[in-house]
Scaffold this active site. Structure first.
Site, short mmCIF file in Angstrom:
data_model
loop_
_atom_site.label_atom_id
_atom_site.label_comp_id
_atom_site.label_asym_id
_atom_site.label_seq_id
_atom_site.Cartn_x
_atom_site.Cartn_y
_atom_site.Cartn_z
N LYS A 100 1.08 -0.68 -0.32
CA LYS A 100 0.17 -0.14 0.07
C LYS A 100 1.24 1.22 0.07
O LYS A 100 -0.04 2.60 -0.64
CB LYS A 100 -0.73 0.29 1.02
CG LYS A 100 -2.38 -0.99 0.97
CD LYS A 100 -3.34 -0.24 1.93
CE LYS A 100 -4.39 -1.46 1.32
NZ LYS A 100 -4.43 -2.80 1.70
N GLU A 122 -9.52 7.34 3.51
CA GLU A 122 -10.34 7.07 4.29
C GLU A 122 -10.31 4.89 4.18
O GLU A 122 -9.07 5.04 4.00
CB GLU A 122 -11.74 6.03 3.23
CG GLU A 122 -11.91 5.60 2.12
CD GLU A 122 -10.78 4.86 1.34
OE1 GLU A 122 -10.37 6.84 1.45
OE2 GLU A 122 -10.06 4.26 0.43
N SER A 388 1.51 -10.09 -1.04
CA SER A 388 1.38 -8.93 -0.66
C SER A 388 1.56 -8.37 0.33
O SER A 388 1.44 -6.82 0.56
CB SER A 388 -0.61 -7.71 -1.06
OG SER A 388 -0.87 -9.40 -0.92
C1 LIG Z 1 -5.60 -3.81 1.40
C2 LIG Z 1 -4.78 -5.14 1.56
C3 LIG Z 1 -4.80 -5.47 0.56
C4 LIG Z 1 -6.33 -5.76 -0.71
O1 LIG Z 1 -6.25 -4.73 -1.12
P1 LIG Z 1 -5.76 -3.97 -2.61
O2 LIG Z 1 -6.02 -2.51 -3.50
O3 LIG Z 1 -6.97 -5.50 -4.33
O4 LIG Z 1 -4.28 -4.90 -2.93
C5 LIG Z 1 -4.45 -7.08 -0.14
N1 LIG Z 1 -3.36 -7.80 0.60
C6 LIG Z 1 -2.83 -6.90 1.69
C7 LIG Z 1 -2.17 -7.48 2.73
C8 LIG Z 1 -4.02 -5.37 2.14
O5 LIG Z 1 -3.38 -4.82 3.59
#
Ligand SMILES: *Cc1c(COP(=O)(O)O)cnc(C)c1O
Length: 404
Positions: A100, A122, A388
């Site tokens: 993020k 938000e 992610s």
């Molecule tokens: C917020 C988040 C997501 C989901 O958000 P996307 O915009 O779909 O990437 C996925 N993995 C992690 C670790 C997150 O913090």
């Protein structure tokens, strides 16, 4: 980094068009009062982000502050387990624990160049709020994060993190007191403060140009994958790129430089919750219909008369009732394959990765791991999975659900 030609990339039908649409999805369905803010962004964002001084500052912060490039790691034991060749893109190693921050750094640099002196955001689970509060501390800008009252109670550690970083967390007290109510409050704030404030949206959602802008900031992920995979295998293209989808920003980043490479299969993994047809799910491509959510025409879960249906996922980051317009278009055109994993499958995948590779993933990322079973990739095929985020934030859930 990019030259002015690749700014447009109009050769690809998967790029946003000049009106802000991906096929039939996207646009900017905004109240009259927001027009000045959105138009200012639409007209300036590409010039600003491809300006040389912007790129220099952005890339330097990604390197020294975020810790990029993140490794592309060949997961040997995971590969043996799934009988294919799996590389993990380690976004879990980014500062603040997930992808993020790539976006919040890009957007705060943009805000500064637009002369903005105040940031709002938000947040649902608080992850985007923390990433925003982090860059506001870094850039010495005041930060207000809107968060549903229910979420404030559920996500106390992230509320404390934001406060430690100097942000003000304002409760959204209307409706279901969750993410969509926080989004409404942030929109209201922006309308009331159009001149000095920038609204940092946290995923590839919202009115044009946000989905395209956020995708471009996150596209550093696939830019690095191409270089790293070429180094490791001699070929920059894998057979599959796999990523979980909440709003879709980490997937957009991992897919971005592969969108026009038709021989690379793009696999988006949604949260099935208790099961796609259980009534407690967030598999929005499977259950959604076309409508306007968060000022953008896209697919989202709705009742007969168009009211948003509350999603369910054990993972807060995937607990979103829609997907961004790029993903709706990838689904519609079948350019991407949409799979899903249940809460239970994701939890088992957390343990699997922990035991096989010594990596404790975020619950969101574990959905992508869980989908590897359904991929049926061949033994010599190459799978890049975007990891992610890391699992520290989910430890309470793991202790409870895995009975540790
Ligand atoms: C917020 C988040 C997501 C989901 O958000 P996307 O915009 O779909 O990437 C996925 N993995 C992690 C670790 C997150 O913090």
């Amino acid at each position: 980094m990019e030259n002015s030609m690749s700014k447009i990339q109009s050769n690809s039908i998967f790029q946003v068009d000049e009106h802000g649409y991906y096929g039939q999805f996207g646009g900017a369905y905004i109240p009259e009062m927001l027009h000045p803010n959105i138009e200012e962004l639409q007209q300036n964002y590409l010039d600003i982000i491809y300006d040389e001084s912007f790129q220099t500052e952005f890339l330097s912060l990604l390197k020294d502050y975020v810790g990029r490039p993140t490794p592309l790691y060949f997961a040997n034991r995971l590969s043996t387990h799934f009988k294919t060749q799996i590389y993990l893109k380690r976004e879990d190693l980014c500062h603040t624990g997930a992808h993020k921050v790539n976006n919040t750094i890009g957007q705060i640099l943009l805000a500064k160049r637009l002369g903005k002196t105040r940031i709002i955001a938000e947040t649902g689970a608080g992850q985007h709020g923390v990433a925003t509060a982090t860059v506001c501390a870094l850039m010495n800008l005041p930060c207000v994060v809107y968060m549903g009252e229910v979420d404030i109670e559920r996500q106390a550690p992230n509320v404390k993190r934001m406060q430690m970083l100097g942000a003000e967390v304002r409760p959204a007290k209307s409706g279901s007191r969750t993410l969509k109510d926080a989004t409404n409050e942030a929109m209201r704030d922006w309308i009331a403060n159009p001149v000095d404030t920038h609204y940092i949206i946290g995923s590839v959602v919202g009115p044009h140009p946000f989905p395209d802008m956020v995708a471009r900031f996150q596209s550093v992920i696939s830019k690095e994958i191409k270089i790293q995979l070429k180094e490791k295998t001699g070929n920059e293209n894998p057979n599959y790129v796999v990523a979980c989808v909440g709003g879709g920003s980490n997937a957009a980043g991992a897919f971005y430089h592969y969108l026009a490479e038709q021989n690379v299969q793009l696999i988006a993994v949604e949260a099935a919750g208790h099961g796609v047809n259980s009534g407690k799910s967030a598999a929005t491509s499977q259950l959604g219909r076309v409508g306007v959510l968060h000022s953008s025409k896209t697919l989202f879960m709705q009742t007969e008369d168009g009211q948003v249906v509350e999603p369910h996922s054990i993972s807060a980051g995937l607990d979103y009732p829609g997907i961004g317009p790029l993903h709706a278009h990838l689904f519609d055109t079948k350019r991407a394959t949409f799979l899903s994993a249940t809460d239970e499958e994701a939890l088992q995948a957390v343990l699997l990765l922990a035991r096989l590779e010594g990596i404790i993933p975020a619950l969101e990322s574990a959905h992508a791991i869980a989908a590897l079973d359904k991929l049926k990739a061949k033994e010599n095929e190459i799978v890049v999975l975007n990891l992610s985020g890391r699992g520290d934030k989910d430890l309470d859930t793991y202790i409870r659900e895995l009975k540790l």
